[in-house]
Enzyme design. Structure first.
Site, mmCIF file in Angstrom:
data_model
loop_
_atom_site.group_PDB
_atom_site.id
_atom_site.type_symbol
_atom_site.label_atom_id
_atom_site.label_comp_id
_atom_site.label_asym_id
_atom_site.label_seq_id
_atom_site.Cartn_x
_atom_site.Cartn_y
_atom_site.Cartn_z
ATOM 1 N N LYS A 67 0.813 -1.218 0.000
ATOM 2 C CA LYS A 67 0.000 0.000 0.000
ATOM 3 C C LYS A 67 0.848 1.270 0.000
ATOM 4 C CE LYS A 67 -4.367 -1.545 2.038
ATOM 5 N NZ LYS A 67 -5.362 -1.277 3.105
ATOM 6 N N ASP A 103 -10.479 2.721 1.923
ATOM 7 C CA ASP A 103 -10.644 2.049 3.211
ATOM 8 C C ASP A 103 -11.546 2.842 4.159
ATOM 9 O OD1 ASP A 103 -9.165 -0.228 2.654
ATOM 10 O OD2 ASP A 103 -7.277 0.631 3.367
#
Length: 265
Positions: A67, A103
């Site tokens: 990420k 997210d």
């Protein structure tokens, strides 16, 4: 030509994202596919990003441990991704790779679905952890007006997160007054749920098992609990739209995932 996207991480065999996205692809009747990619290292991940940049891939969802690299390798990034310091979505956009993070959006969608009576605006919220997941949660909840505090086993990491995002550093007894406690740790937190408010909501970002020990303890006390699967599906929805240009069809992907996990609905 078939539009190809996927999810990249290591390990990746456990990922439920292909099951979710392929169900939506089939229901939408798209000429598309969504695959799991497991690059061995950052160099392998960079090769996938090059495929996105060359339009051989429509885009990628990104999970651990790439990420941070996803954000660094992108040509441009959303404000949300920059605030989180990582990206879980890379999309081909007119010859460039754009990074985003869904997210936080997934977290808020999970709360709306499984704790609809919770209003976080103006309420004290405690986040356990200081990694990428905790950062995304803190950013989203702060934007929603919550009074966010973070608590971590390594105080220095919590201090850095709090300073960068402009949230509070929690005291060890902060859980007692929290309207929402979010576990962003990979393990069960070590506090007694009996100290929580009777109207507190518990959320765990983990979904293996679906009912974690943390959530099970909260449910036994009669608290509202929110599971990590709701967040997984919540973050997948905007990702699907970004990758394929259409909204996810009305498919009960949660039931499909529960069946794959061997969990009762």
């Amino acid at each position: 030509m078939t539009a190809i996207a996927g999810v990249a991480g290591q390990p990746i065999s456990h990922s439920l994202s292909p099951l979710i996205h392929r169900a939506w692809i089939a229901a939408a009747g798209l000429d598309a596919d969504y695959r799991a990619f497991g690059p061995a290292d950052e160099a392998g991940f960079a090769s996938l990003v090059a495929d996105v940049r060359a339009a051989r891939l429509r885009g990628l969802n990104v999970t651990a441990p790439f990420k941070g690299a996803a954000l660094a390798m992108a040509d441009e990034a959303s404000d949300t991704a920059r605030l989180c310091g990582s990206a879980n979505l890379l999309v081909f956009d007119d010859g460039r790779v754009r990074a985003d993070s869904t997210d936080g959006e997934g977290l808020m969608a999970a709360l709306a679905e499984q704790a609809p009576e919770l209003e976080v605006n103006g309420q004290p919220v405690l986040i356990l952890g200081a990694g990428g997941a905790a950062r995304a949660a803190a950013a989203a909840l702060k934007q929603a007006g919550a009074r966010v505090a973070v608590l971590n086993r390594t105080p220095a990491r919590a201090e850095a997160l709090a300073a960068e995002l402009g949230v509070a550093l929690a005291s060890p007894d902060a859980a007692a007054g929290a309207a929402l406690v979010v576990n962003a740790l990979s393990v069960a937190p070590g506090f007694d749920v009996r100290t929580l408010r009777p109207d507190a909501v518990l959320m765990d970002m983990t979904y293996r098992p679906l009912l974690t020990p943390f959530l099970a303890a909260g449910r036994a006390r009669g608290l509202t609990v929110v599971d990590g699967l709701a967040m997984l599906i919540g973050q997948a929805r905007p990702s699907f739209h970004a990758l394929f240009g259409v909204e996810p069809p009305a498919v009960d992907v949660r039931a499909l995932v529960l069946e794959a996990l061997g969990e009762a609905s």
